[in-house]
Motif scaffolding. Structure first.
Motif, PDB file in Angstrom:
ATOM      1  N   TRP A 166       0.828  -1.217   0.000  1.00  0.00           N
ATOM      2  CA  TRP A 166       0.000   0.000   0.000  1.00  0.00           C
ATOM      3  C   TRP A 166       0.862   1.268   0.000  1.00  0.00           C
ATOM      4  CZ3 TRP A 166      -0.175   3.971   3.388  1.00  0.00           C
ATOM      5  CH2 TRP A 166       0.198   3.762   4.718  1.00  0.00           C
ATOM      6  N   PRO A 167       2.011   1.323   0.728  1.00  0.00           N
ATOM      7  CA  PRO A 167       2.848   2.514   0.557  1.00  0.00           C
ATOM      8  C   PRO A 167       3.393   2.651  -0.866  1.00  0.00           C
ATOM      9  CG  PRO A 167       3.400   1.394   2.607  1.00  0.00           C
ATOM     10  CD  PRO A 167       2.520   0.468   1.827  1.00  0.00           C
ATOM     11  N   GLY A 168       3.667   1.525  -1.527  1.00  0.00           N
ATOM     12  CA  GLY A 168       4.126   1.585  -2.908  1.00  0.00           C
ATOM     13  C   GLY A 168       3.075   2.161  -3.835  1.00  0.00           C
ATOM     14  N   VAL A 169       1.823   1.767  -3.640  1.00  0.00           N
ATOM     15  CA  VAL A 169       0.722   2.306  -4.442  1.00  0.00           C
ATOM     16  C   VAL A 169       0.638   3.822  -4.270  1.00  0.00           C
ATOM     17  CG1 VAL A 169      -1.801   2.358  -4.665  1.00  0.00           C
ATOM     18  CG2 VAL A 169      -0.602   0.164  -4.448  1.00  0.00           C
ATOM     19  N   VAL A 170       0.716   4.273  -3.022  1.00  0.00           N
ATOM     20  CA  VAL A 170       0.609   5.707  -2.739  1.00  0.00           C
ATOM     21  C   VAL A 170       1.816   6.463  -3.290  1.00  0.00           C
ATOM     22  CG1 VAL A 170       0.515   7.434  -0.897  1.00  0.00           C
ATOM     23  CG2 VAL A 170      -0.839   5.325  -0.712  1.00  0.00           C
ATOM     24  N   ALA A 171       3.011   5.948  -3.023  1.00  0.00           N
ATOM     25  CA  ALA A 171       4.229   6.643  -3.454  1.00  0.00           C
ATOM     26  C   ALA A 171       4.283   6.785  -4.969  1.00  0.00           C
ATOM     27  CB  ALA A 171       5.461   5.895  -2.946  1.00  0.00           C
ATOM     28  N   ARG A 172       3.892   5.745  -5.680  1.00  0.00           N
ATOM     29  CA  ARG A 172       3.936   5.827  -7.143  1.00  0.00           C
ATOM     30  C   ARG A 172       2.873   6.777  -7.678  1.00  0.00           C
ATOM     31  NH1 ARG A 172       2.572   1.600  -9.622  1.00  0.00           N
ATOM     32  NH2 ARG A 172       1.847   0.266  -7.910  1.00  0.00           N
ATOM     33  N   ALA A 173       1.706   6.788  -7.041  1.00  0.00           N
ATOM     34  CA  ALA A 173       0.642   7.684  -7.496  1.00  0.00           C
ATOM     35  C   ALA A 173       0.977   9.151  -7.242  1.00  0.00           C
ATOM     36  CB  ALA A 173      -0.670   7.325  -6.801  1.00  0.00           C
ATOM     37  N   ARG A 174       1.655   9.418  -6.126  1.00  0.00           N
ATOM     38  CA  ARG A 174       1.971  10.797  -5.746  1.00  0.00           C
ATOM     39  C   ARG A 174       3.386  11.218  -6.139  1.00  0.00           C
ATOM     40  NH1 ARG A 174      -2.022  14.244  -4.128  1.00  0.00           N
ATOM     41  NH2 ARG A 174      -0.348  15.394  -3.109  1.00  0.00           N
ATOM     42  N   ASP A 175       4.142  10.304  -6.732  1.00  0.00           N
ATOM     43  CA  ASP A 175       5.521  10.573  -7.129  1.00  0.00           C
ATOM     44  C   ASP A 175       6.378  10.958  -5.926  1.00  0.00           C
ATOM     45  OD1 ASP A 175       7.490  10.553  -9.080  1.00  0.00           O
ATOM     46  OD2 ASP A 175       7.298  12.692  -9.509  1.00  0.00           O
ATOM     47  N   PHE A 176       6.248  10.177  -4.845  1.00  0.00           N
ATOM     48  CA  PHE A 176       7.032  10.388  -3.636  1.00  0.00           C
ATOM     49  C   PHE A 176       8.277   9.501  -3.641  1.00  0.00           C
ATOM     50  CE2 PHE A 176       3.025  11.447  -0.929  1.00  0.00           C
ATOM     51  CZ  PHE A 176       3.133  12.794  -1.244  1.00  0.00           C
ATOM     52  N   ASN A 177       9.306   9.984  -2.980  1.00  0.00           N
ATOM     53  CA  ASN A 177      10.485   9.190  -2.645  1.00  0.00           C
ATOM     54  C   ASN A 177      10.203   8.550  -1.286  1.00  0.00           C
ATOM     55  OD1 ASN A 177      12.968   8.180  -1.868  1.00  0.00           O
ATOM     56  ND2 ASN A 177      14.110  10.061  -2.243  1.00  0.00           N
ATOM     57  N   LEU A 178       9.841   7.283  -1.306  1.00  0.00           N
ATOM     58  CA  LEU A 178       9.355   6.579  -0.121  1.00  0.00           C
ATOM     59  C   LEU A 178      10.491   6.020   0.725  1.00  0.00           C
ATOM     60  CD1 LEU A 178       7.137   5.004   1.551  1.00  0.00           C
ATOM     61  CD2 LEU A 178       7.378   3.181  -0.174  1.00  0.00           C
ATOM     62  N   THR A 179      10.379   6.205   2.035  1.00  0.00           N
ATOM     63  CA  THR A 179      11.147   5.424   3.003  1.00  0.00           C
ATOM     64  C   THR A 179      10.134   4.712   3.881  1.00  0.00           C
ATOM     65  OG1 THR A 179      13.025   6.951   3.016  1.00  0.00           O
ATOM     66  CG2 THR A 179      12.801   5.472   4.899  1.00  0.00           C
ATOM     67  N   SER A 180      10.046   3.393   3.727  1.00  0.00           N
ATOM     68  CA  SER A 180       9.068   2.611   4.477  1.00  0.00           C
ATOM     69  C   SER A 180       9.708   2.044   5.736  1.00  0.00           C
ATOM     70  CB  SER A 180       8.514   1.465   3.625  1.00  0.00           C
ATOM     71  OG  SER A 180       7.645   0.663   4.408  1.00  0.00           O
ATOM     72  N   LEU A 181       9.175   2.444   6.871  1.00  0.00           N
ATOM     73  CA  LEU A 181       9.592   1.893   8.159  1.00  0.00           C
ATOM     74  C   LEU A 181       8.470   1.008   8.699  1.00  0.00           C
ATOM     75  CD1 LEU A 181      11.285   5.062   9.719  1.00  0.00           C
ATOM     76  CD2 LEU A 181      12.331   3.238   8.353  1.00  0.00           C
ATOM     77  N   GLY A 182       7.930   0.174   7.814  1.00  0.00           N
ATOM     78  CA  GLY A 182       6.958  -0.832   8.223  1.00  0.00           C
ATOM     79  C   GLY A 182       7.706  -2.081   8.659  1.00  0.00           C
ATOM     80  N   PHE A 183       7.506  -2.492   9.904  1.00  0.00           N
ATOM     81  CA  PHE A 183       8.256  -3.611  10.472  1.00  0.00           C
ATOM     82  C   PHE A 183       7.272  -4.640  11.023  1.00  0.00           C
ATOM     83  CE2 PHE A 183      10.968   0.215  11.450  1.00  0.00           C
ATOM     84  CZ  PHE A 183      11.931  -0.022  10.479  1.00  0.00           C
ATOM     85  N   GLY A 184       7.200  -5.797  10.378  1.00  0.00           N
ATOM     86  CA  GLY A 184       6.252  -6.816  10.793  1.00  0.00           C
ATOM     87  C   GLY A 184       6.382  -7.179  12.266  1.00  0.00           C
ATOM     88  N   GLY A 185       5.313  -6.976  13.017  1.00  0.00           N
ATOM     89  CA  GLY A 185       5.284  -7.311  14.438  1.00  0.00           C
ATOM     90  C   GLY A 185       6.069  -6.382  15.334  1.00  0.00           C
ATOM     91  N   GLN A 186       6.622  -5.295  14.802  1.00  0.00           N
ATOM     92  CA  GLN A 186       7.607  -4.518  15.555  1.00  0.00           C
ATOM     93  C   GLN A 186       7.294  -3.024  15.626  1.00  0.00           C
ATOM     94  OE1 GLN A 186      10.031  -6.049  17.258  1.00  0.00           O
ATOM     95  NE2 GLN A 186       9.165  -7.976  16.518  1.00  0.00           N
TER      96      GLN A 186
END
Length: 340
Positions: A166-186
């Motif tokens: 989902w962050p990839g979908v948003v970043a590509r649609a908005r032309d953002f340089n994404l840094t994802s700090l999504g950490f499974g369980g953490q």
């Protein structure tokens, strides 16, 4: 083929916090690898999740119509994506043990390409191989920067492919340089993650918090809201005016009204996250926004929550589209033109 080593300065590593270099390879990390004892002490599993490159891209300018990513053996089946101008132009599947991932049929002519690495396993890249005669130049990522913090639902290990988290979908649609700090369980409102976000350049910040705290019972009714307040305050120390979306948990089946072992429900957590945001608004913060997780994924999407916790591949894409609508449409969040 012409081989570009992973350490070559013509390659831009986007979405990384640090890079580990080994004999002939480079591995991206999403926390400072030199400070693992601060970010992931003792029994914490954060390091293992931060070693998985969710949202990490290798970026270069080339006229190649095919290329290959050489890497250390990959632990399980998966996919890499290759994007041009925010569009997925090729998805390359691979089998466990693969040491090369190949893309073909790329658009002709000069272009900046982004290779999205798998979010599901560590990836140590050895090189990028281009056809003889193809050029490789550095492609700086000057787009607006988005830092997104969250749980496995932001990590998105089970997305259909790396760029369809989902962050990839948003970043590509908005032309953002994404840094994802999504950490499974953490995602437990860790102070060092808040400090990290505070110190990163960012034009837009989102924090999606609650579900890991519910599941692990890591914070109780006394500590949960103060931890959310502290996370926001720490980030605001470095980004006092940056647009900041604070999201509560998405729909969580029986967790909605069933207290966990220390007495929290998802309904209660949403109310407390909303109140934390209001506390900052009352103090004059005009650029902080509460995002109700049910606006992103509610009970009507239950068929896309196969384990009653994580969205499936389609669910993640729907969640990205809903985030775009709720944040930038309904709430009208405006992201500036210059990095802060």
């Amino acid at each position: 083929m012409s081989v570009i080593p992973a350490k070559d300065p013509r390659l831009t590593w986007s979405g990384t916090i640090s890079l580990e270099e080994g004999p002939g390879w480079v591995k991206p990390w999403r926390i400072p690898r030199g400070d693992l004892d601060l970010y992931s002490p003792g029994e914490s599993g954060l390091a293992g999740r931060a070693e998985m490159p969710s949202g990490v891209r290798v970026r270069l300018a080339t006229d190649a119509e095919e290329l290959a990513v050489g890497c250390e053996p990959l632990a399980e089946d998966g996919r890499f994506d290759l994007c041009v101008g925010g569009q997925i132009v090729a998805t390359a599947p691979y089998a466990a043990g693969a040491t090369e991932v190949c893309f073909e049929g790329l658009p002709a002519g000069e272009k900046s390409v982004e290779i999205w690495l798998s979010p599901a396993m560590p990836v140590a890249v050895r090189h990028i191989a281009l056809p003889e005669g193809a050029y490789c130049e550095k492609s700086e990522d000057t787009r607006l920067r988005w830092v997104a913090y969250g749980s496995s639902i932001t990590h998105c290990r089970t997305a259909g492919s790396p760029a369809t988290t989902w962050p990839g979908v948003v970043a590509r649609a908005r032309d953002f340089n994404l840094t994802s700090l999504g950490f499974g369980g953490q995602c437990h409102a860790d102070p060092f993650i808040a400090r990290l976000i505070r110190d990163l350049p960012a034009d837009f910040i989102s924090v999606k918090i609650g579900i890991n705290i519910y599941g692990a019972a890591s914070l109780g009714p006394r500590a949960f809201c103060p931890a959310v307040l502290g996370t926001i305050a720490t980030i605001r120390d470095g980004h006092p005016h940056t647009p900041f979306a604070v999201c509560s948990p998405i729909w969580g089946h029986d967790r909605e009204t069933t207290p966990n072992m220390i007495g929290l429900t998802l309904e209660q957590m949403r109310a407390e996250v909303a109140e934390a945001v209001e506390a900052f608004k009352r103090r004059g913060d005009e650029n902080i926004y509460y995002i109700d997780g049910l606006k992103l994924f509610d009970e009507s999407l239950a068929e896309h929550l196969p384990d009653n916790l994580h969205p499936d591949a389609t669910g993640y894409e729907i969640m990205g589209e809903n985030f775009l609508e709720e944040v930038f449409g309904v709430q009208g969040v405006e992201v500036g033109e210059k990095p802060r």
